[in-house]
Every structure is written in C-alpha cells, then in structure tokens.
Write an enzyme that holds these catalytic residues in place. Structure first.
Site, short mmCIF file in Angstrom:
data_model
loop_
_atom_site.label_atom_id
_atom_site.label_comp_id
_atom_site.label_asym_id
_atom_site.label_seq_id
_atom_site.Cartn_x
_atom_site.Cartn_y
_atom_site.Cartn_z
N LYS A 159 -15.64 4.86 4.24
CA LYS A 159 -14.50 4.67 5.13
C LYS A 159 -14.57 5.66 6.28
O LYS A 159 -14.82 6.85 6.07
CB LYS A 159 -13.17 4.83 4.38
CG LYS A 159 -12.90 3.74 3.36
CD LYS A 159 -11.44 3.71 2.96
CE LYS A 159 -10.58 3.17 4.08
NZ LYS A 159 -9.17 2.99 3.66
N GLU A 215 -13.62 5.76 -1.59
CA GLU A 215 -14.56 4.89 -0.86
C GLU A 215 -15.33 5.73 0.16
O GLU A 215 -14.79 6.16 1.18
CB GLU A 215 -13.79 3.76 -0.17
CG GLU A 215 -13.06 2.86 -1.15
CD GLU A 215 -12.12 1.88 -0.46
OE1 GLU A 215 -12.62 0.94 0.20
OE2 GLU A 215 -10.89 2.08 -0.56
N GLU A 273 0.85 -1.19 0.00
CA GLU A 273 0.00 0.00 0.00
C GLU A 273 0.88 1.24 0.00
O GLU A 273 1.84 1.33 0.77
CB GLU A 273 -0.90 0.07 1.24
CG GLU A 273 -2.09 -0.83 1.28
CD GLU A 273 -2.96 -0.57 2.52
OE1 GLU A 273 -3.07 0.61 2.95
OE2 GLU A 273 -3.50 -1.53 3.07
N GLU A 297 -9.23 9.74 4.17
CA GLU A 297 -9.49 8.31 4.06
C GLU A 297 -10.46 7.98 2.93
O GLU A 297 -10.43 6.89 2.38
CB GLU A 297 -10.03 7.76 5.38
CG GLU A 297 -9.00 7.65 6.48
CD GLU A 297 -7.92 6.62 6.16
OE1 GLU A 297 -8.26 5.51 5.71
OE2 GLU A 297 -6.74 6.95 6.32
#
Length: 462
Positions: free
Chosen positions: A323, A320, A266, A329
C-alpha cells in the site's frame, strides 16, 4: 442414549455459520484487502476467518478466486464495483447487466454475497467520478432486479467522513453543500427506496492524530473518560467513534433522510506509523479495535440512535506491504501475512469470568453473556468430531433425535452440521456455562444462530 450415524466418507470443508454478532446488538466484520505480495492463499484465508469466528468480510473487487474460495463457507461477503468502472456502469445498462452476470450471478448463492459497494469514497476520487455514482448505482440495482437478486443483495457506496462540511458537535453534522443536490439526496433516496443503508468509512485515528492537543486519547480509544456533551441535544458522548457516526445521522436528517440506516464499512487504528502519525502504536490499535468490538457487541447503538445496532467492518484483516502512503497505511492489519496475530482482539462478547457458589469460596465459570450457540470446529478433523459427537449424544445426554435419518435436522447430511446440533444441545442443556462448548477443541461458541439448511438451533437453559 444410543445413537447410530451413517459413516461420513467426505466431509464438506466449510459448513460452520460462524458469527461475531450478538443477537440483540450489532455485527462485526473485517475488510479483506489484498494490496500485498505476501498474503496467504484465499483458501487459507477462509480457514483463518473460520478459526477466528469471523463470518462477514468485505473485499474491494469481485476477484473470482476469492469468491470461489468463499463458496459454501457460511461467510457473507460485501463485494465492490471499482471506481474505474463507474462511468461504464452509469452510461450503459447492458454493461451493468453483464458485470452483474459475470461477477455476481456466477457465484451467488454458493458464495453469500449480501451487498455491492458501488465505488469507494467516490467524492474524493481524483478521477472525478462523482457524477457517475448514482446512475451507476441505479443501473446495478436494475440488473439485480433483472436477475431476481434485488431482495438478497443490497447496493450502496462507502463515503468518507470528509463528505461532511461539519461534524462537531455531532448535532451540527452537515454534508458539503456542493454534494447535497447533485448526489447526496439522489443517493439517499435510492437507498431508502431499496431498503438499503448508507456505507460510511470512519477513522477516529485521523481526527485524533491531527488534533491530539484537543482530543483525549481515552475518548478516541473507548477507554473510561469524562466524555463530551453535545450542546445541541444534551447527549453525552464517551467515544469519538459514536460522535462521528451521529454526525452522519444528523447530516442525513438535515437533508430529509433521517430514516436511512448506516453501516460502517471501514474503521480501524494502525499498529505502527511515521513519527508525525501521533497515536499509531500496537497498544493503541489493540485498545481501539478491542474497545470497538466490545462496544458493538454489548451496546445498542449511538446516543442519537440508541435502538439502531451498530454494524461495523474493521480495517483490515492483514498488514498490506504494497500500500502506498505513510507507514500507517501498511499497518492496519489484525494479522500478519504469516497469519499470526498482530495483537489480540476478543471477537465474542462475554469474557470468561468466575463467581463464588455455595458460600464456600469455590469458583466455577458462569454462562456466556447474551444469546450464544455452540458449533463444530471444521478444522478439528473427522475423527475428533465423530468422537465428540458420539460423546454428546451418548454420555453427554444431548437431544440428538432431530439429526436422525428422516428427522427435521438430518439435512444437510454432514458431520459438521450434525455435530454442531449435538454440541449446541449439550451446551444449552448445561446453561451455556464456559467450558461446556469445547469438546477437546472440536467446538466453539458463536453469537448468532447457526444456519444449516432449514434446521433451527435452540437456545435457552432448557
């Protein structure tokens, strides 16, 4: 050359072995997170990945719908055993066997699972699952051995950079003392025994945002900068990312496992954030991810490990919306859920450029840098592919003998596979010049050898 082909009534959906890699450099993949209620279907995601030349993804579970959608797509995937299952996998070999049978063997090899991430950032898991990590990894590996999958599928576990007690300068990188004997050494020993790699999650954004008064933004974003010299090694660092990865290498060497390789599972940069999240912006995200892709595809490793190619998974495919946490985030995506790009990242090394010829000022596109191949675009449609194939094998002068019935590349007997071979022959014959792998949108360039059965795709200018 007149070439005849059997009619194709059914076209397999996904045969393209699309890649982001360059032959003698590293690999770029993307994390496919799904903590959102507005994402496209897995089938549409596979089409998106293929259209963008992405042939490696990492998911955070073993969702059967996702894995089934990836079957026969040519896209390799890293799956995960979630933290909440570590205790069961560690204490019960039959649980591990059943998990592997239900979640791995059910899909492999049609879905090209190449690794299992056992847990994720376990050392910071509030449920205190650290004691279960290595036993769970050993049991999952034993299950892979039992099902004859251990040669095909690696096991590892992503660690966060917070696992290090010290990371600056890179040569002083050391793991936290309380982790070394109970888990770090046993885990690295298992990785060495199984010829696997340590998975590392590295985010220069966090270091920069917390220390913007001390860290140059250019240094964090792969832009030109004066760099920093490590007093311990004399090595110069021009990117924070390289410094972070070398700190991990130094930490592994300090506990006697310097030979274990690293994969960055990541890394990324948010395109938006809260007011206190310094540096979170669309332009910075584009600079970081674009600079990283170029760095991986054109570089040969870090200053400490220059011969070890960097293998990296960007975070993440989509923004997203569910999240938790700060705004950042929810804004790491390369794409919106609508499949539109948040910003543009060139995934192939070697940009289009021009050079004068014959001294008259005329310009023509030069060849793609590094090794590259030309393959068919599976979304082009049967008629366009067939017309392009006919041209390549006819007027184009491609060598299409290997895809004739009974020849070495006749199988797999699909329009995409045959067209890819013909397109690549034409492309290589024309010295891989930019524009010679287009065919009206029916083809595109990739930078890793295509894989269609046992057929080998030539490269070079002959």
């Amino acid at each position: 050359m007149a070439v005849s082909f059997l009619p194709y009534f059914l076209i397999p959906s996904f045969f393209s072995a699309i890649s982001l890699t360059q032959a003698d450099s590293g690999m770029i993949g993307v994390n496919y997170g799904r903590i959102a209620n507005n994402l496209p279907s897995p089938e549409n995601v596979v089409n998106l990945l293929k259209s963008q030349g992405i042939n490696r993804i990492k998911i955070f579970d073993t969702d059967h719908t996702v894995l089934a959608s990836l079957a026969n797509s040519g896209i390799k995937v890293v799956v995960a055993l979630p933290n909440e299952l570590l205790s069961s996998a560690a204490s019960d070999q039959s649980f591990a066997d059943n998990w592997v049978q239900a979640n791995i063997t059910k899909h492999f090899p049609a879905t090209e699972i190449e690794a299992i991430a056992v847990g994720n950032e376990v050392f910071v898991d509030p449920s205190n699952t650290t004691p279960y990590l290595v036993p769970a990894m050993k049991n999952i590996h034993s299950s892979l051995v039992k099902f004859n999958l251990d040669e095909s599928i690696k096991i590892s576990s992503p660690i966060a950079l917070s696992s290090l007690a010290n990371s600056y300068p890179p040569s002083s990188g050391r793991f936290k003392p309380d982790l070394v004997e109970p888990v770090i050494k046993p885990m690295l020993d298992l990785l060495r025994q199984t010829s696997s790699y340590l998975m590392v999650n590295a985010y220069p954004f966090f270091a920069y945002s917390a220390n913007a008064d001390k860290i140059s933004l250019d240094y964090a974003l792969f832009r030109e900068n004066a760099g920093n010299v490590d007093p311990g090694t004399g090595l110069r660092y021009n990117s924070l990312f390289d410094a972070q990865i070398d700190a991990v290498f130094a930490a592994m060497s300090a506990v006697g496992f310097g030979g274990v390789k690293v994969m960055v599972t990541e890394t990324g940069w948010p395109s938006a954030g809260d007011e206190n999240e310094i540096g979170a912006s669309e332009s910075n995200a584009a600079a970081y991810n674009g600079g990283l892709v170029k760095r991986v595809l054109t570089g040969n490793g870090t200053p400490l490990r220059p011969r070890d190619p960097l293998n990296v998974y960007l975070f993440a495919l989509f923004n997203e919306n569910q999240k938790p946490g700060p705004t950042s985030e929810r804004n790491y995506g390369l794409f919106y859920p609508s499949e539109g790009k948040v910003y543009d990242v060139p995934f192939v090394a070697g940009e289009v450029r021009s050079t004068p010829v014959n001294g008259d000022g005329a310009q023509f596109p030069v060849a793609h840098e590094g090794q590259s191949w030309c393959v068919s675009n599976g979304n082009a449609g049967k008629e366009k592919l067939q017309a392009a194939l006919d041209y390549a094998c006819g007027e184009g002068g491609a060598d299409c003998r290997p895809i004739q019935p009974g020849a070495t590349c006749y199988h797999p007997e699909s329009l995409e596979a045959h067209a890819s071979f013909a397109f690549n022959s034409y492309y290589q014959k024309n010295a891989r010049r930019v524009g010679t792998c287009y065919f009206g949108g029916a083809a595109h360039v990739v930078t890793q050898p295509p894989r269609y059965g046992e057929c080998e795709f030539p490269t070079g200018f002959s």
